[in-house]
Design an enzyme around this catalytic site. Structure first.
Site, short mmCIF file in Angstrom:
data_model
loop_
_atom_site.label_atom_id
_atom_site.label_comp_id
_atom_site.label_asym_id
_atom_site.label_seq_id
_atom_site.Cartn_x
_atom_site.Cartn_y
_atom_site.Cartn_z
N ARG A 78 -36.43 -41.74 25.72
CA ARG A 78 -37.26 -41.34 26.86
C ARG A 78 -37.87 -42.57 27.53
O ARG A 78 -38.48 -43.42 26.88
CB ARG A 78 -38.38 -40.40 26.39
CG ARG A 78 -39.14 -39.74 27.55
CD ARG A 78 -40.19 -38.77 27.03
NE ARG A 78 -39.65 -37.81 26.09
CZ ARG A 78 -39.00 -36.70 26.42
NH1 ARG A 78 -38.79 -36.41 27.70
NH2 ARG A 78 -38.55 -35.87 25.49
N GLU A 110 -29.53 -39.16 23.35
CA GLU A 110 -30.10 -38.31 24.40
C GLU A 110 -30.91 -39.16 25.37
O GLU A 110 -31.80 -39.91 24.95
CB GLU A 110 -31.01 -37.26 23.76
CG GLU A 110 -31.90 -36.52 24.74
CD GLU A 110 -33.00 -35.73 24.06
OE1 GLU A 110 -34.00 -35.42 24.76
OE2 GLU A 110 -32.90 -35.43 22.87
N THR A 148 -34.53 -32.77 28.01
CA THR A 148 -35.46 -32.21 29.00
C THR A 148 -34.68 -31.58 30.17
O THR A 148 -35.00 -31.76 31.34
CB THR A 148 -36.45 -33.28 29.51
OG1 THR A 148 -36.90 -34.08 28.41
CG2 THR A 148 -37.69 -32.62 30.12
N LYS A 180 -33.42 -26.98 18.10
CA LYS A 180 -34.34 -28.03 17.66
C LYS A 180 -35.72 -27.41 17.52
O LYS A 180 -36.22 -26.73 18.43
CB LYS A 180 -34.34 -29.21 18.63
CG LYS A 180 -34.99 -28.98 19.98
CD LYS A 180 -35.13 -30.30 20.74
CE LYS A 180 -35.98 -30.14 21.99
NZ LYS A 180 -36.15 -31.41 22.73
N GLY A 231 -42.59 -36.20 16.05
CA GLY A 231 -43.42 -36.75 15.00
C GLY A 231 -42.68 -37.15 13.73
O GLY A 231 -43.31 -37.47 12.72
N GLY A 250 -37.89 -39.90 18.43
CA GLY A 250 -38.46 -40.28 19.71
C GLY A 250 -39.13 -41.63 19.67
O GLY A 250 -38.49 -42.66 19.46
N SER A 251 -40.45 -41.64 19.82
CA SER A 251 -41.18 -42.89 19.99
C SER A 251 -41.16 -43.78 18.75
O SER A 251 -41.39 -44.98 18.84
CB SER A 251 -42.62 -42.62 20.41
OG SER A 251 -43.29 -41.83 19.45
#
Length: 217
Positions: free
Chosen positions: A21, A44, A73, A133, A163, A182-183
């Site tokens: 992202r 993704e 998204t 998911k 998370g 993710g992050s």
């Protein structure tokens, strides 16, 4: 439901999805090269990233033969069609929108919508989703997912997303088939070397989880 062979093969290779992202087209190839080198084979690019379709097009052109590339998204059937036009094969959404799922299935692409409740899970499955998911996983728990697994068939792969860290993967491993990263894997501005190190740590943790699971039988 029957398992989607493309998704099954990708998750068998490595049960991790790299969620990039905020990535920009000029950096996407270098970062994904590092991700793939670490062993992750599903990528993704969320559509709320800068120029996402340009990034996806670049990835498909360079890595489409060796990785499952797609968009996240994805909120409308029109977006699903635009993803298909890039040559990408994966459509991921944060929610259960049966019109998006149906269009994704019509296009012959892998559909991974986000769900949180059993009702949403079965609405997605009945619409033709390839898998699910659990999102946001950080608002649920491994116990909740394990309880849902009493009714959601194992032929429907579930990824825990939101998370997830290399330290918490073990808690979830028994109840799901994969993880979206993710992050903890990538934040806007990270260079390829750092992302590669993060990816390698996640792959190592996933392999350790699988080994312990095999030992337990």
């Amino acid at each position: 439901m029957t398992a989607d062979p493309l998704l099954t093969a990708a998750l068998t290779h490595c049960p991790l999805v790299a969620i990039l992202r905020g990535i920009k087209p000029h950096e996407v190839e270098g970062i994904v090269e590092a991700v793939l080198a670490a062993g992750i084979g599903i990528v993704e690019v969320p559509l709320n990233s800068p120029e996402p379709f340009e990034s996806i097009t670049r990835l498909v052109k360079r890595f489409g033969g060796e990785a499952l590339i797609g968009a996240g998204t994805v909120l409308s059937p029109d977006d699903a069609r635009r993803v298909g036009e890039t040559g990408a094969r994966l459509v991921i959404s944060p929610n259960v929108d049966v019109t998006v799922i149906a269009e994704t299935v019509r296009l012959g692409l892998v559909s991974l919508p986000g769900y949180f409740t059993p009702s949403e899970a079965f609405a997605a499955i009945n619409a033709g989703a390839s898998g699910l998911k659990l999102f946001p996983a950080e608002a649920a728990s491994p116990k909740i997912l394990n309880a849902q697994r009493a009714v959601i068939p194992r032929t429907c792969p579930i990824l825990a997303v939101g998370g997830i860290t290399s330290a918490t993967m073990e808690d979830w491993h028994h109840a799901c088939e994969g993880f979206g990263l993710g992050s903890a894997l990538y934040k806007a501005g990270m260079d390829a070397a750092q992302v590669g190190r993060n990816a390698a740590a996640f792959v190592s943790a996933a392999k350790a989880c699988a080994a312990r699971s095999a030992e337990r039988g």
